[in-house]
Every structure is written in C-alpha cells, then in structure tokens.
Design an enzyme around this catalytic site. Structure first.
Site, PDB file in Angstrom:
ATOM      1  CG  ASP A 183      15.604 102.437  -9.940  1.00  0.00           C
ATOM      2  OD1 ASP A 183      15.559 101.832  -8.848  1.00  0.00           O
ATOM      3  OD2 ASP A 183      15.830 103.661 -10.033  1.00  0.00           O
ATOM      4  NE  ARG A 184       9.718 102.330  -4.933  1.00  0.00           N
ATOM      5  CZ  ARG A 184       9.594 102.309  -3.607  1.00  0.00           C
ATOM      6  NH1 ARG A 184       9.107 101.244  -3.004  1.00  0.00           N
ATOM      7  NH2 ARG A 184       9.953 103.349  -2.875  1.00  0.00           N
ATOM      8  CG  ASP A 185      12.290 104.972  -4.927  1.00  0.00           C
ATOM      9  OD1 ASP A 185      11.048 104.906  -4.914  1.00  0.00           O
ATOM     10  OD2 ASP A 185      13.002 104.429  -4.065  1.00  0.00           O
ATOM     11  CB  THR A 201      13.333  98.999  -5.868  1.00  0.00           C
ATOM     12  OG1 THR A 201      13.486 100.221  -5.144  1.00  0.00           O
ATOM     13  CG2 THR A 201      12.407  98.072  -5.110  1.00  0.00           C
ATOM     14  CG  ASN A 202      19.583  99.020  -4.310  1.00  0.00           C
ATOM     15  OD1 ASN A 202      19.397  97.824  -4.548  1.00  0.00           O
ATOM     16  ND2 ASN A 202      20.664  99.669  -4.705  1.00  0.00           N
ATOM     17  CD  GLN A 203      12.805 101.171  -1.670  1.00  0.00           C
ATOM     18  OE1 GLN A 203      12.689 101.952  -0.727  1.00  0.00           O
ATOM     19  NE2 GLN A 203      12.732 101.596  -2.935  1.00  0.00           N
ATOM     20  NE  ARG A 239      23.467  99.859  -1.410  1.00  0.00           N
ATOM     21  CZ  ARG A 239      22.555 100.820  -1.162  1.00  0.00           C
ATOM     22  NH1 ARG A 239      21.397 100.499  -0.623  1.00  0.00           N
ATOM     23  NH2 ARG A 239      22.815 102.073  -1.442  1.00  0.00           N
ATOM     24  CE  LYS A 240      18.406  98.671  -8.039  1.00  0.00           C
ATOM     25  NZ  LYS A 240      17.378  99.510  -8.708  1.00  0.00           N
ATOM     26  CG  ASP A 287      16.968 107.292 -10.814  1.00  0.00           C
ATOM     27  OD1 ASP A 287      17.379 106.216 -10.328  1.00  0.00           O
ATOM     28  OD2 ASP A 287      16.461 108.197 -10.125  1.00  0.00           O
TER      29      ASP A 287
HETATM   30 ZN    ZN Z   1      20.484  93.204  -0.140  1.00  0.00          ZN
END
Ligand code: ZN
Length: 177
Positions: free
Chosen positions: A6-8, A50-52, A100-101, A127
């Site tokens: 994951d990113r953030d 990553t979900n953005q 989207r996770k 996280d």
């Molecule tokens: Zn999506």
C-alpha cells in the site's frame, strides 16, 4: 516472492482524511528508503497498489498523480531501492469498480504485467482493513502497519498474519526468518 505495498501510511506520510495531491504534500516515512533497499534484494517483484479516489472526486488529476509517483520512484531509486510497478484505482467508492481495494483488480493487473507472480507466495503490506482483505482474498500473507487511527477498532479485531510499526520492522523480521 512478490511484495505488494500500500502507499499512504506505508511508504509515505498519510495526510489524515485527505489525499496527497501535489509533490509538496509528499514525504517518505522514516526508514522506508532504507527498508526498500533491503526488500529489493529479498523480493523478485515489488509493486505498489493504492486507492486514489481523490482523482475520481476531481481533487487531483491523473497527471498530478503521475508526478507524485515519479517522485516516489526517483526517491527510492536514488536510495538504491526498487519499485517495479505502481497500480492505482482512481475511482470513488460509489463507482463499485473492480480495482478499488479490497477488490483484487490491481493484483490482476500486476499478474498480467508480471506473470511470474504467485499470489500464494506474495505478501501484502498495508495500514487499512481494505488492504488486509485484499491480501486475504488473494491468499497472500498479510502484514498490518500500525497508524491508521480512524480504523483502530476494526483493525484491532482483524485477523492478520503479522503486525509491525513500520516497513523497517518488517525487514528486520524477514532478516530473522
Ligand atoms: Zn477502481
């Protein structure tokens, strides 16, 4: 072995209830560059998922996101580490997309790009609850990084394989294996 990150909140400082919308809002978490140097020699593939949703909400463009991801790749690369690919979901939750996770679409994108990835021999480090469910849906080992206080209650009760305070602690654990 493949590592899904994951990113953030795992790689960079997560702005509470907000998105990283421009490079000035981007900061690596302490120890992450050093951790990725070591992880690069341990894993055949390292990918970011990553979900953005800030893109889908019109708070930033995909070009803005590309600039931020290039900054991330540059910082990790300059430190001597490696990230093989970055996948993101730009959609809002309401779009009910398949990327989207915790949906597994981004893992499928990775598998297309890197057919050698075996999910049963992969690790998901994140996280949030959606990261853990994503990893579990794919049969990966799950690693929860502490810090997402908004989900503290649900995360405390979640079944995950390992819990660490940061990526560097995960590296220390792997070194001891
Ligand atoms: Zn999506």
């Amino acid at each position: 072995m493949a590592l899904f990150l994951d990113r953030d909140g795992v790689i960079n400082v997560r702005p509470p209830m907000d998105y990283v919308k421009k490079p000035s809002e981007w900061a690596l978490l302490p120890g992450v560059a050093a951790a990725l140097v070591q992880l690069s020699s341990m894993f055949d593939r390292i990918v970011v998922v990553t979900n953005q949703a800030g893109v889908g909400k019109g708070l930033m463009s995909e070009e803005d996101l590309a600039v931020i991801h290039q900054l991330m790749l540059d910082q990790i690369g300059e430190a001597g580490g490696r990230i093989d690919a970055v996948y993101y979901c730009p959609h809002r939750r309401e779009a009910a997309c398949d990327c989207r996770k915790p949906a597994t679409g981004m893992a499928m994108q990775a598998k297309i790009q890197f057919p050698d990835i075996d999910f049963s021999r992969s690790w998901m480090v994140g996280d949030s609850a959606s990261d853990m469910v994503f990893g579990q849906n794919l049969g990966m080992k799950t690693v929860l990084i502490a810090g997402k206080y908004e989900e503290a209650e649900i995360l405390a009760e979640m079944q995950v394989d390992y819990r660490f305070d940061g990526l560097l602690d995960f590296v220390r654990f792997l070194r001891g294996c």
